[in-house]
Design a protein around this motif. Structure first.
Motif, PDB file in Angstrom:
ATOM      1  N   GLY A  73      48.691  46.354 -87.635  1.00 33.76           N
ATOM      2  CA  GLY A  73      49.934  46.791 -88.281  1.00 33.76           C
ATOM      3  C   GLY A  73      49.845  47.002 -89.778  1.00 33.76           C
ATOM      4  N   MET A  74      48.643  46.999 -90.337  1.00 36.33           N
ATOM      5  CA  MET A  74      48.466  47.121 -91.790  1.00 36.33           C
ATOM      6  C   MET A  74      48.033  48.529 -92.199  1.00 36.33           C
ATOM      7  N   LYS A  75      48.133  49.489 -91.274  1.00 36.11           N
ATOM      8  CA  LYS A  75      47.720  50.877 -91.500  1.00 36.11           C
ATOM      9  C   LYS A  75      46.223  50.915 -91.779  1.00 36.11           C
ATOM     10  N   GLY A  76      45.774  51.291 -92.973  1.00 35.85           N
ATOM     11  CA  GLY A  76      44.338  51.297 -93.289  1.00 35.85           C
ATOM     12  C   GLY A  76      43.517  52.031 -92.255  1.00 35.85           C
ATOM     13  N   ASN A  77      42.538  51.334 -91.668  1.00 32.27           N
ATOM     14  CA  ASN A  77      41.634  51.938 -90.680  1.00 32.27           C
ATOM     15  C   ASN A  77      42.350  52.394 -89.415  1.00 32.27           C
ATOM     16  N   GLN A  78      43.599  51.954 -89.224  1.00 36.60           N
ATOM     17  CA  GLN A  78      44.334  52.294 -88.005  1.00 36.60           C
ATOM     18  C   GLN A  78      45.479  53.277 -88.257  1.00 36.60           C
ATOM     19  N   LEU A  79      45.510  53.888 -89.436  1.00 39.19           N
ATOM     20  CA  LEU A  79      46.535  54.888 -89.764  1.00 39.19           C
ATOM     21  C   LEU A  79      46.019  56.274 -89.397  1.00 39.19           C
ATOM     22  N   TRP A  80      46.825  57.021 -88.598  1.00 43.95           N
ATOM     23  CA  TRP A  80      46.441  58.354 -88.136  1.00 43.95           C
ATOM     24  C   TRP A  80      47.578  59.328 -88.344  1.00 43.95           C
ATOM     25  N   LYS A  81      47.229  60.582 -88.588  1.00 42.93           N
ATOM     26  CA  LYS A  81      48.205  61.667 -88.735  1.00 42.93           C
ATOM     27  C   LYS A  81      47.839  62.790 -87.772  1.00 42.93           C
ATOM     28  N   TYR A  82      48.830  63.277 -87.040  1.00 43.42           N
ATOM     29  CA  TYR A  82      48.601  64.448 -86.191  1.00 43.42           C
ATOM     30  C   TYR A  82      49.210  65.623 -86.919  1.00 43.42           C
ATOM     31  N   ASP A  85      47.866  71.744 -87.526  1.00 45.60           N
ATOM     32  CA  ASP A  85      46.674  72.485 -87.093  1.00 45.60           C
ATOM     33  C   ASP A  85      45.961  71.807 -85.913  1.00 45.60           C
ATOM     34  N   LYS A  86      46.604  70.783 -85.336  1.00 46.49           N
ATOM     35  CA  LYS A  86      46.115  70.033 -84.172  1.00 46.49           C
ATOM     36  C   LYS A  86      44.939  69.115 -84.482  1.00 46.49           C
ATOM     37  N   THR A  87      44.697  68.844 -85.762  1.00 44.65           N
ATOM     38  CA  THR A  87      43.673  67.859 -86.104  1.00 44.65           C
ATOM     39  C   THR A  87      44.324  66.481 -86.129  1.00 44.65           C
ATOM     40  N   VAL A  88      43.517  65.471 -85.818  1.00 43.68           N
ATOM     41  CA  VAL A  88      43.944  64.076 -85.916  1.00 43.68           C
ATOM     42  C   VAL A  88      43.261  63.550 -87.172  1.00 43.68           C
ATOM     43  N   TYR A  89      44.069  63.404 -88.228  1.00 38.67           N
ATOM     44  CA  TYR A  89      43.568  63.077 -89.566  1.00 38.67           C
ATOM     45  C   TYR A  89      43.630  61.577 -89.811  1.00 38.67           C
ATOM     46  N   HIS A  90      42.581  61.064 -90.458  1.00 38.92           N
ATOM     47  CA  HIS A  90      42.452  59.643 -90.781  1.00 38.92           C
ATOM     48  C   HIS A  90      42.407  59.518 -92.303  1.00 38.92           C
ATOM     49  N   PRO A  91      43.562  59.232 -92.949  1.00 38.59           N
ATOM     50  CA  PRO A  91      43.607  59.211 -94.420  1.00 38.59           C
ATOM     51  C   PRO A  91      42.595  58.266 -95.076  1.00 38.59           C
ATOM     52  N   THR A  92      42.358  57.099 -94.497  1.00 39.80           N
ATOM     53  CA  THR A  92      41.464  56.124 -95.124  1.00 39.80           C
ATOM     54  C   THR A  92      40.064  56.680 -95.338  1.00 39.80           C
ATOM     55  N   LEU A 130      57.507  63.667 -85.954  1.00 41.58           N
ATOM     56  CA  LEU A 130      56.210  64.045 -86.512  1.00 41.58           C
ATOM     57  C   LEU A 130      56.373  64.635 -87.911  1.00 41.58           C
ATOM     58  N   GLU A 131      57.368  65.487 -88.093  1.00 37.44           N
ATOM     59  CA  GLU A 131      57.638  66.060 -89.415  1.00 37.44           C
ATOM     60  C   GLU A 131      57.973  64.957 -90.416  1.00 37.44           C
ATOM     61  N   ALA A 132      58.765  63.987 -89.988  1.00 32.66           N
ATOM     62  CA  ALA A 132      59.140  62.884 -90.879  1.00 32.66           C
ATOM     63  C   ALA A 132      57.903  62.083 -91.284  1.00 32.66           C
ATOM     64  N   PHE A 133      56.994  61.815 -90.334  1.00 33.98           N
ATOM     65  CA  PHE A 133      55.749  61.097 -90.640  1.00 33.98           C
ATOM     66  C   PHE A 133      54.931  61.861 -91.675  1.00 33.98           C
ATOM     67  N   ASN A 134      54.873  63.184 -91.522  1.00 33.87           N
ATOM     68  CA  ASN A 134      53.973  63.992 -92.346  1.00 33.87           C
ATOM     69  C   ASN A 134      54.584  64.455 -93.670  1.00 33.87           C
ATOM     70  N   ARG A 135      55.888  64.242 -93.847  1.00 31.74           N
ATOM     71  CA  ARG A 135      56.561  64.690 -95.064  1.00 31.74           C
ATOM     72  C   ARG A 135      56.137  63.834 -96.258  1.00 31.74           C
ATOM     73  N   ASN A 136      55.975  64.489 -97.386  1.00 24.80           N
ATOM     74  CA  ASN A 136      55.676  63.804 -98.668  1.00 24.80           C
ATOM     75  C   ASN A 136      54.439  62.920 -98.603  1.00 24.80           C
ATOM     76  N   LYS A 137      53.483  63.300 -97.840  1.00 25.65           N
ATOM     77  CA  LYS A 137      52.247  62.519 -97.770  1.00 25.65           C
ATOM     78  C   LYS A 137      51.091  63.440 -98.150  1.00 25.65           C
ATOM     79  N   ASP A 138      49.991  62.857 -98.501  1.00 27.44           N
ATOM     80  CA  ASP A 138      48.807  63.665 -98.822  1.00 27.44           C
ATOM     81  C   ASP A 138      48.187  64.181 -97.548  1.00 27.44           C
ATOM     82  N   LEU A 139      48.513  65.381 -97.182  1.00 23.68           N
ATOM     83  CA  LEU A 139      47.901  65.985 -96.001  1.00 23.68           C
ATOM     84  C   LEU A 139      47.142  67.188 -96.476  1.00 23.68           C
TER      85      LEU A 139
END
Length: 139
Positions: A73-82, A85-92, A130-139
């Motif tokens: 539950g601490m995000k980090g290595n377990q934080l994912w963005k869909y 473009d259908k990629t599964v992005y791992h910000p860390t 999904l839009e809410a998750f991806n809004r205002n984030k570094d994508l």
């Protein structure tokens, strides 16, 4: 051949692999081993939204395999963005989930949205969330 993300065992440290899609063949197997939920915690867990397991997709670097680890539950290595473009992005690790179909491996790699091996399809998507998750984030 249709390939799906699959898990053999829900054990910490297990590598996530590609396997032939089972949907429609054996619904028990498909339900337990090839269904994953990107939930409100922005982690990916095996199972349907109402019954996810306590294991999460985890990655540590731009070349590491994708493994299952106990959800923290601490995000980090377990934080994912869909992404759109259908990629599964791992910000860390600033990388995307990729695969090698010949070796059935799933691993992290430098993002390349035009690469077919980085295109992932979720069968059911709540676009509003999904839009809410991806809004205002570094994508």
């Amino acid at each position: 051949m249709d390939m799906c993300v699959g898990i053999k065992h829900v054990t910490s440290g297990t590598e996530i692999r590609l396997e032939a899609c089972n949907k429609g063949r054996n619904s028990d197997t498909w339900g337990a081993r090839q269904v994953f939920t990107l939930g409100w915690r922005e982690d990916i867990r095996p199972g349907i939204p109402q019954h996810t397991m306590k294991s999460c997709f985890d990655a540590v670097s731009q070349t590491s395999p994708v493994t299952l680890f106990d959800c923290h539950g601490m995000k980090g290595n377990q934080l994912w963005k869909y992404r759109r473009d259908k990629t599964v992005y791992h910000p860390t690790s600033n990388s995307c989930m990729d695969c090698n179909e010949g070796e059935y491996k799933i691993f992290m790699n430098k993002c390349n949205p035009s690469s077919p091996t980085q295109q992932w399809t979720f069968e059911h998507i709540n676009s509003t969330i999904l839009e809410a998750f991806n809004r205002n984030k570094d994508l």
